[in-house]
Design a protein around this motif. Structure first.
Motif, PDB file in Angstrom:
ATOM      1  N   ASN A 119       0.823  -1.206   0.000  1.00 10.44           N
ATOM      2  CA  ASN A 119       0.000   0.000   0.000  1.00 10.44           C
ATOM      3  C   ASN A 119       0.861   1.262   0.000  1.00 10.44           C
ATOM      4  N   ILE A 120       1.958   1.227   0.768  1.00  6.42           N
ATOM      5  CA  ILE A 120       2.841   2.388   0.823  1.00  6.42           C
ATOM      6  C   ILE A 120       3.525   2.600  -0.522  1.00  6.42           C
ATOM      7  N   THR A 121       3.832   1.524  -1.221  1.00  6.97           N
ATOM      8  CA  THR A 121       4.467   1.635  -2.533  1.00  6.97           C
ATOM      9  C   THR A 121       3.567   2.357  -3.520  1.00  6.97           C
ATOM     10  N   VAL A 122       2.309   1.938  -3.601  1.00  9.85           N
ATOM     11  CA  VAL A 122       1.406   2.562  -4.573  1.00  9.85           C
ATOM     12  C   VAL A 122       1.126   4.012  -4.189  1.00  9.85           C
ATOM     13  N   PHE A 123       1.002   4.291  -2.893  1.00 13.22           N
ATOM     14  CA  PHE A 123       0.797   5.670  -2.451  1.00 13.22           C
ATOM     15  C   PHE A 123       1.987   6.545  -2.835  1.00 13.22           C
ATOM     16  N   SER A 124       3.199   6.037  -2.649  1.00 11.91           N
ATOM     17  CA  SER A 124       4.401   6.799  -2.973  1.00 11.91           C
ATOM     18  C   SER A 124       4.499   7.075  -4.471  1.00 11.91           C
TER      19      SER A 124
ATOM     20  N   LEU B 179      -5.885   9.883  -2.522  1.00  4.56           N
ATOM     21  CA  LEU B 179      -6.892   9.735  -1.465  1.00  4.56           C
ATOM     22  C   LEU B 179      -7.278   8.273  -1.281  1.00  4.56           C
ATOM     23  N   TRP B 180      -7.389   7.555  -2.387  1.00  4.58           N
ATOM     24  CA  TRP B 180      -7.748   6.133  -2.300  1.00  4.58           C
ATOM     25  C   TRP B 180      -6.652   5.334  -1.602  1.00  4.58           C
ATOM     26  N   SER B 181      -5.405   5.467  -2.076  1.00  5.24           N
ATOM     27  CA  SER B 181      -4.312   4.676  -1.497  1.00  5.24           C
ATOM     28  C   SER B 181      -3.939   5.159  -0.098  1.00  5.24           C
TER      29      SER B 181
ATOM     30  N   LEU C 254      -8.545  -0.664 -16.020  1.00  6.07           N
ATOM     31  CA  LEU C 254      -9.190  -1.983 -16.009  1.00  6.07           C
ATOM     32  C   LEU C 254      -8.488  -2.925 -15.033  1.00  6.07           C
ATOM     33  N   VAL C 255      -7.164  -2.833 -14.981  1.00  5.99           N
ATOM     34  CA  VAL C 255      -6.417  -3.652 -14.024  1.00  5.99           C
ATOM     35  C   VAL C 255      -6.812  -3.290 -12.596  1.00  5.99           C
ATOM     36  N   MET C 256      -6.965  -1.997 -12.326  1.00  7.05           N
ATOM     37  CA  MET C 256      -7.372  -1.568 -10.999  1.00  7.05           C
ATOM     38  C   MET C 256      -8.769  -2.063 -10.657  1.00  7.05           C
ATOM     39  N   LEU C 257      -9.668  -2.021 -11.627  1.00  9.94           N
ATOM     40  CA  LEU C 257     -11.021  -2.532 -11.395  1.00  9.94           C
ATOM     41  C   LEU C 257     -10.976  -4.014 -11.049  1.00  9.94           C
ATOM     42  N   ALA C 258     -10.182  -4.787 -11.809  1.00 15.49           N
ATOM     43  CA  ALA C 258     -10.069  -6.219 -11.538  1.00 15.49           C
ATOM     44  C   ALA C 258      -9.462  -6.470 -10.164  1.00 15.49           C
ATOM     45  N   GLY C 259      -8.441  -5.689  -9.806  1.00 19.02           N
ATOM     46  CA  GLY C 259      -7.798  -5.868  -8.504  1.00 19.02           C
ATOM     47  C   GLY C 259      -8.748  -5.594  -7.354  1.00 19.02           C
ATOM     48  N   ASN C 260      -9.571  -4.557  -7.474  1.00 20.06           N
ATOM     49  CA  ASN C 260     -10.517  -4.247  -6.404  1.00 20.06           C
ATOM     50  C   ASN C 260     -11.638  -5.268  -6.316  1.00 20.06           C
ATOM     51  N   LEU C 261     -12.048  -5.826  -7.456  1.00 19.66           N
ATOM     52  CA  LEU C 261     -13.057  -6.885  -7.423  1.00 19.66           C
ATOM     53  C   LEU C 261     -12.499  -8.142  -6.757  1.00 19.66           C
ATOM     54  N   LEU C 262     -11.235  -8.461  -7.034  1.00 26.24           N
ATOM     55  CA  LEU C 262     -10.602  -9.594  -6.358  1.00 26.24           C
ATOM     56  C   LEU C 262     -10.475  -9.338  -4.858  1.00 26.24           C
ATOM     57  N   GLN C 263     -10.176  -8.090  -4.498  1.00 27.53           N
ATOM     58  CA  GLN C 263      -9.984  -7.744  -3.102  1.00 27.53           C
ATOM     59  C   GLN C 263     -11.217  -8.053  -2.263  1.00 27.53           C
TER      60      GLN C 263
ATOM     61  N   PHE D 283      -4.950  -7.157  -3.165  1.00 32.62           N
ATOM     62  CA  PHE D 283      -4.973  -7.119  -4.620  1.00 32.62           C
ATOM     63  C   PHE D 283      -5.249  -5.717  -5.137  1.00 32.62           C
ATOM     64  N   ASP D 284      -6.014  -4.923  -4.380  1.00 32.80           N
ATOM     65  CA  ASP D 284      -6.312  -3.565  -4.821  1.00 32.80           C
ATOM     66  C   ASP D 284      -5.048  -2.720  -4.896  1.00 32.80           C
ATOM     67  N   ALA D 285      -4.208  -2.816  -3.872  1.00 34.26           N
ATOM     68  CA  ALA D 285      -2.960  -2.049  -3.877  1.00 34.26           C
ATOM     69  C   ALA D 285      -1.994  -2.570  -4.942  1.00 34.26           C
ATOM     70  N   LEU D 286      -1.944  -3.892  -5.111  1.00 34.18           N
ATOM     71  CA  LEU D 286      -1.060  -4.461  -6.125  1.00 34.18           C
ATOM     72  C   LEU D 286      -1.478  -3.995  -7.521  1.00 34.18           C
ATOM     73  N   SER D 287      -2.787  -3.969  -7.787  1.00 36.74           N
ATOM     74  CA  SER D 287      -3.262  -3.465  -9.073  1.00 36.74           C
ATOM     75  C   SER D 287      -2.959  -1.980  -9.215  1.00 36.74           C
ATOM     76  N   GLY D 288      -2.951  -1.255  -8.086  1.00 40.12           N
ATOM     77  CA  GLY D 288      -2.578   0.152  -8.137  1.00 40.12           C
ATOM     78  C   GLY D 288      -1.131   0.351  -8.547  1.00 40.12           C
ATOM     79  N   ILE D 289      -0.246  -0.558  -8.105  1.00 37.84           N
ATOM     80  CA  ILE D 289       1.156  -0.484  -8.515  1.00 37.84           C
ATOM     81  C   ILE D 289       1.272  -0.714 -10.020  1.00 37.84           C
ATOM     82  N   VAL D 290       0.516  -1.692 -10.539  1.00 38.87           N
ATOM     83  CA  VAL D 290       0.515  -1.948 -11.987  1.00 38.87           C
ATOM     84  C   VAL D 290       0.019  -0.712 -12.730  1.00 38.87           C
TER      85      VAL D 290
END
Length: 300
Positions: free
Chosen positions: A10-15, A45-47, A178-187, A197-204
């Motif tokens: 989560n900190i990675t995607v926020f940064s 704000l999300w991350s 779309l990747v972020m949408l998929a990650g949040n649905l998996l989350q 998965f939401d944060a990981l998709s945010g990194i992508v």
């Protein structure tokens, strides 16, 4: 923060989002830049809300959960606004409809009608996991997401028809969405899931943003502040983010899904590529073409 597994993700995607936001904030503003800043601010704000929710910081877990979820549910609208502005379309009917629609679902989002706050579960080893419960109410905002993504795709096709195969990397940003949408649905959709998965998709998504901006050169930037000052600010952000990798890396092999039979290492060699990427991004890759008061075709 060792008692919250995967918090460093989560900190990675926020940064990443914060780095890009600070950089674009220091450039001369155009309508496209303002629209892109809105996308980045929403992502921050999300991350950031997700991090503070997991840390259960004041004024409480539920507050930061609502901040993060409202930002997430608004993200598709900001995507559409950015693509609409970037493609220089004049009609604003759909934009007004999507804005009203997004505002209309905020009460249900804040009240937890669509998705209730996660339940923190303290494990025997002292770590805190957050589990979600999904019901049919989540379908209501998902319908809006599909409609906005469809309208965004139409705009994208129009841009590609007008500019041909050499259109800017805006489609890469759509893929990231779309990747972020998929990650949040998996989350929220996987029963008993604890992996972010939401944060990981945010990194992508952040990586695709960097690719689209740097390789596809979507914007022509003019730096309006001191290059040294801006580099210093980004270096501080990178240092703070890197500091949060140390403890997770030390204890990573002792996690149940790691090498449980091996002692924790004193350092973490698999983080070196990330450190190198952060250094390149902040100190070299994005600043070399830009100079104060001058725009560059090669900038991003």
């Amino acid at each position: 923060m060792n008692d919250i597994p995967f918090l460093f993700i989560n900190i990675t995607v926020f940064s990443c989002f914060l780095l890009m936001f600070v950089m674009f904030l220091a450039t001369k503003k155009t309508p496209e830049i303002w629209a892109f800043l809105a996308v980045l601010l929403d992502a921050i704000l999300w991350s950031g809300g997700a991090i503070l929710m997991r840390l259960q910081m004041w004024p409480g877990m539920n507050f930061w959960y609502k901040v993060s979820l409202v930002a997430l549910f608004s993200m598709k609208l900001f995507f559409y606004f950015f693509v609409h502005t970037f493609s220089r379309r004049k009609g604003r009917f759909l934009l007004a409809v999507f804005t009203i629609w997004t505002l209309a679902i905020i009460p249900g989002t804040v009240s937890g009608f669509y998705l209730k706050p996660p339940t923190p579960v303290v494990m025997p080893d002292g770590s805190t996991l957050f589990t979600y419960r999904l019901d049919w109410h989540i379908v209501i905002p998902c319908i809006m997401f599909v409609a906005i993504i469809g309208a965004t795709a139409v705009l994208l096709l129009q841009v590609m028809r007008e500019q041909g195969a050499h259109s800017p990397g805006i489609q890469v940003i759509i893929y990231g969405g779309l990747v972020m949408l998929a990650g949040n649905l998996l989350q929220v959709g996987l029963p008993g899931n604890t992996f972010p998965f939401d944060a990981l998709s945010g990194i992508v998504f952040a990586a695709l943003l960097m690719y689209a901006l740097y390789k596809r050169r979507m914007f022509r930037l003019t730096l309006v502040v001191s290059r040294s000052l801006l580099t210093l600010v980004l270096a501080v952000i990178c240092a703070i983010a890197a500091a949060n990798f140390i403890s997770p890396c030390i204890f990573l092999p002792s996690r149940p899904w790691g090498w449980t039979s091996a002692p924790p290492p004193r350092w973490c060699p698999w983080r070196l590529p990330d450190c190198w990427a952060a250094h390149t991004f902040s100190c070299g890759g994005c600043w070399r073409p830009c100079s104060p008061g001058k725009s560059s075709k090669a900038a991003w």
